[in-house]
Scaffold this motif. Structure first.
Motif, PDB file in Angstrom:
ATOM      1  N   ASN A 168       0.899  -1.640   0.192  1.00  0.00           N
ATOM      2  CA  ASN A 168       0.156  -0.190  -0.318  1.00  0.00           C
ATOM      3  C   ASN A 168       0.829   1.233  -0.259  1.00  0.00           C
ATOM      4  O   ASN A 168       1.613   1.809   0.376  1.00  0.00           O
ATOM      5  N   TRP A 169       0.898   2.455  -0.847  1.00  0.00           N
ATOM      6  CA  TRP A 169       1.194   3.039  -0.792  1.00  0.00           C
ATOM      7  C   TRP A 169       1.106   4.263   0.654  1.00  0.00           C
ATOM      8  O   TRP A 169       2.354   5.032   1.034  1.00  0.00           O
ATOM      9  N   PHE A 170       0.738   4.222   1.355  1.00  0.00           N
ATOM     10  CA  PHE A 170       0.542   5.142   2.930  1.00  0.00           C
ATOM     11  C   PHE A 170       2.237   5.361   3.738  1.00  0.00           C
ATOM     12  O   PHE A 170       2.259   5.934   4.395  1.00  0.00           O
ATOM     13  N   ARG A 236      14.049  18.801   5.156  1.00  0.00           N
ATOM     14  CA  ARG A 236      13.948  17.947   4.237  1.00  0.00           C
ATOM     15  C   ARG A 236      12.370  18.049   3.802  1.00  0.00           C
ATOM     16  O   ARG A 236      11.552  18.480   4.800  1.00  0.00           O
ATOM     17  N   VAL A 237      12.002  18.318   2.280  1.00  0.00           N
ATOM     18  CA  VAL A 237      10.547  18.277   2.370  1.00  0.00           C
ATOM     19  C   VAL A 237       8.993  17.151   2.014  1.00  0.00           C
ATOM     20  O   VAL A 237       9.666  16.362   1.121  1.00  0.00           O
ATOM     21  N   CYS A 238       8.557  17.233   2.926  1.00  0.00           N
ATOM     22  CA  CYS A 238       8.050  15.962   2.822  1.00  0.00           C
ATOM     23  C   CYS A 238       6.267  16.528   1.868  1.00  0.00           C
ATOM     24  O   CYS A 238       6.021  17.412   2.098  1.00  0.00           O
ATOM     25  N   LEU A 239       6.737  16.587   0.655  1.00  0.00           N
ATOM     26  CA  LEU A 239       5.978  16.966  -0.425  1.00  0.00           C
ATOM     27  C   LEU A 239       4.314  16.343  -0.980  1.00  0.00           C
ATOM     28  O   LEU A 239       4.159  15.424  -1.178  1.00  0.00           O
ATOM     29  N   TRP A 240       3.715  16.895  -0.035  1.00  0.00           N
ATOM     30  CA  TRP A 240       1.766  16.795  -0.553  1.00  0.00           C
ATOM     31  C   TRP A 240       1.829  16.611  -2.693  1.00  0.00           C
ATOM     32  O   TRP A 240       1.987  17.414  -3.262  1.00  0.00           O
ATOM     33  N   PRO A 241       0.888  15.428  -2.446  1.00  0.00           N
ATOM     34  CA  PRO A 241       0.062  14.806  -1.682  1.00  0.00           C
ATOM     35  C   PRO A 241       1.375  13.391  -1.214  1.00  0.00           C
ATOM     36  O   PRO A 241       1.258  13.014   0.068  1.00  0.00           O
ATOM     37  N   TYR A 242       2.360  12.849  -1.340  1.00  0.00           N
ATOM     38  CA  TYR A 242       2.935  11.957  -1.612  1.00  0.00           C
ATOM     39  C   TYR A 242       4.869  11.894  -2.239  1.00  0.00           C
ATOM     40  O   TYR A 242       4.598  10.764  -3.153  1.00  0.00           O
ATOM     41  N   ALA A 243       5.198  12.879  -2.106  1.00  0.00           N
ATOM     42  CA  ALA A 243       6.632  12.822  -2.151  1.00  0.00           C
ATOM     43  C   ALA A 243       7.734  13.139  -1.089  1.00  0.00           C
ATOM     44  O   ALA A 243       7.014  14.269  -0.107  1.00  0.00           O
ATOM     45  N   LEU A 244       8.803  12.845  -1.486  1.00  0.00           N
ATOM     46  CA  LEU A 244       9.724  13.423  -0.701  1.00  0.00           C
ATOM     47  C   LEU A 244      10.825  14.046  -1.978  1.00  0.00           C
ATOM     48  O   LEU A 244      11.271  13.855  -2.397  1.00  0.00           O
ATOM     49  N   ALA A 245      11.221  15.701  -1.307  1.00  0.00           N
ATOM     50  CA  ALA A 245      12.311  16.466  -2.189  1.00  0.00           C
ATOM     51  C   ALA A 245      13.564  15.879  -1.611  1.00  0.00           C
ATOM     52  O   ALA A 245      13.334  16.653  -0.474  1.00  0.00           O
ATOM     53  N   VAL A 254       2.930   6.616  -6.448  1.00  0.00           N
ATOM     54  CA  VAL A 254       2.035   6.744  -6.889  1.00  0.00           C
ATOM     55  C   VAL A 254       0.887   5.583  -6.560  1.00  0.00           C
ATOM     56  O   VAL A 254       1.698   4.529  -6.793  1.00  0.00           O
ATOM     57  N   PRO A 255      -0.246   5.887  -6.092  1.00  0.00           N
ATOM     58  CA  PRO A 255      -0.838   4.868  -5.555  1.00  0.00           C
ATOM     59  C   PRO A 255      -1.596   4.011  -6.783  1.00  0.00           C
ATOM     60  O   PRO A 255      -2.134   4.645  -7.639  1.00  0.00           O
ATOM     61  N   PHE A 317      -0.636  -4.432   3.125  1.00  0.00           N
ATOM     62  CA  PHE A 317      -1.001  -3.443   4.421  1.00  0.00           C
ATOM     63  C   PHE A 317      -0.775  -2.425   5.830  1.00  0.00           C
ATOM     64  O   PHE A 317      -1.332  -3.716   6.767  1.00  0.00           O
ATOM     65  N   ALA A 318       0.051  -1.685   5.900  1.00  0.00           N
ATOM     66  CA  ALA A 318       0.611  -1.272   7.721  1.00  0.00           C
ATOM     67  C   ALA A 318      -0.415  -1.880   8.399  1.00  0.00           C
ATOM     68  O   ALA A 318      -1.268  -0.793   8.186  1.00  0.00           O
TER      69      ALA A 318
END
Ligand code: FES
Ligand code: FE2
Length: 417
Positions: A168-170, A236-245, A254-255, A317-318
């Motif tokens: 799962n993506w989350f 460091r940036v956790c970029l919405w909705p599901y990225a790390l920069a 990407v789900p 699924f965690a």
């Protein structure tokens, strides 16, 4: 700890689920433009929907339901025409707006096109940004497609890397707000994987988390750094909705559906000033394997592969009803709360966090980037890092390693494996 119901709400991405509706308010990177150099269709699965992405002969991209509305043939086996995609079963033709443009046999028997006019195929918007193709599956009006600061940088070698992750993506996204795992999963595990025992990496002694308009920032101080270090000043940036920069690269989780995540990495390496001007006409892409075919175990040699081991290790699924969050997990708790608030906002008919509707902001999306001047303005050969293996993902094709070496002036022989 979350109860099972709220845990499920974070993970489900189908249309009509709370999170599925939130995610349908954003653009999603689903392919590389360079994938269409030698083909016209690509089967895509996104947010639990089977689709076909195609490029018509006039160069326009479209995203349609995978199945033809006639008798459900797979349109990824169809072919592109000047202005649309034609089904290979009975030749019905569809435009990017979903209209049926031709039904060869029906059009002969009934030139008025009575049936044709009633047919529409599900269709979504596509936008090309940074060499990636982005899809929008939500209601109108669509937000502006995202063009990040990174996509404007010149004189650099860019590459796009995809990996399919069977979970799962989350749980993948929770990794984007997890500073302490760097010390253990990357630094210290690397030491162990290389057969050494000591010394361990410097320890984290302070972490902090902060929300801003485009996502969250985490900061850290280790025993070898202080508050003047970029990892504390800029974080460091956790970029919405599901990225790390992370500096010069961005990773999206990407789900594909509830059980599968597409990891999309976009990487930039500025060439030394002596090699400027350097022009890369198209951004090459490759697919990274995640399993070691010989052992059947996950690959552990590269940074993102190590992350993948954590993600799939949490199970399909965690189970967050079984976890025990500590002080280093404050950021995780914050992003979950934000997503729950986003679900409520969407239910009320409002935009969730970081939906960008200002064309000027979307045309160059900026956030704190450590070393920004270096990527934007260039660096001299003397300061430029020497040839190293591509550290992020295993399996870089030799031709891409070679093109990278050429761009950087490292000579003919690629050393990467
Ligand atoms: S199934 Fe597509 S044209 Fe018949
Ligand atoms: Fe990591």
């Amino acid at each position: 700890m979350l109860d099972a119901e709220r845990n499920r709400m974070l993970m489900e991405v189908d249309a009509g689920t709370p999170m599925g509706e939130v995610l349908r308010r954003y653009w999603h990177p689903i392919a590389a433009e360079s994938e269409f150099a030698d083909k016209h269709t690509k089967p895509v699965r996104l947010l639990g929907e089977n689709l076909v992405l195609y490029k018509d002969l006039s160069g326009k991209y479209g995203l349609l339901d995978r199945h033809c509305p006639h008798r459900r043939a797979d349109l990824s086996y169809g072919w592109a025409e000047q202005d649309g995609l034609r089904c290979n079963y009975h030749g019905w033709l569809f435009g990017q707006n979903g209209k049926c443009l031709a039904q060869p046999y029906e059009d002969i028997e009934d030139p008025s096109g009575k049936l044709r006019k009633t047919i529409a195929i599900k269709n979504y918007r596509v936008s090309a940004q940074g060499g990636l193709l982005w899809a929008y599956m939500g209601p109108d009006p669509a937000p502006e497609p995202p063009c990040y600061e990174h996509f404007h940088w010149q004189n650099g070698f860019r590459q796009i890397v995809f990996s399919e992750i069977p979970c799962n993506w989350f749980q993948c996204q929770e990794n984007s707000i997890d500073p302490v795992h760097f010390e253990w999963m990357h630094s210290n595990w690397d030491i162990k994987l290389n057969g050494k025992t000591a010394p361990y990496s410097p320890s984290h002694i302070k972490v902090d988390f902060e929300e801003f308009d485009l996502g969250f920032i985490y900061r850290r101080i280790r025993t070898d750094t202080d508050e003047n270090h970029a990892m504390w000043r800029l974080g460091r940036v956790c970029l919405w909705p599901y990225a790390l920069a992370t500096r010069s690269h961005i990773e999206w989780r990407v789900p594909i559906d509830d059980e599968t995540t597409l990891s999309v990495g976009w990487f930039f390496d500025r060439v030394p000033k002596e090699k400027e001007p350097y022009v890369q006409n198209s951004v090459p892409h490759w697919y990274a394997p995640i399993r070691d075919e010989k052992t059947g175990r996950w690959i552990t040699s590269h940074v993102m592969n190590q992350d993948f081991v954590a993600w799939v290790g949490q199970g399909l699924f965690a189970d967050r009803t079984q976890e025990h969050l500590g002080r280093s997990d404050r950021g995780i708790a914050m992003i979950r709360q934000r997503y729950f608030r986003d679900m409520e906002a969407v239910k009320r008919g409002e935009d969730p966090k970081a939906v960008i509707r200002d064309p000027e902001q979307a045309a160059r999306i900026q956030f704190p980037i450590d070393g920004l001047e270096l990527f934007r303005d260039g660096q001299d050969n003397a300061d430029h890092p020497r040839r190293q293996k591509f550290a992020f993902l295993a399996g870089q094709p030799p031709e891409i390693a070679r093109a990278y070496d050429d761009a950087m002036g490292f000579g003919e022989k690629p050393t990467n494996k």
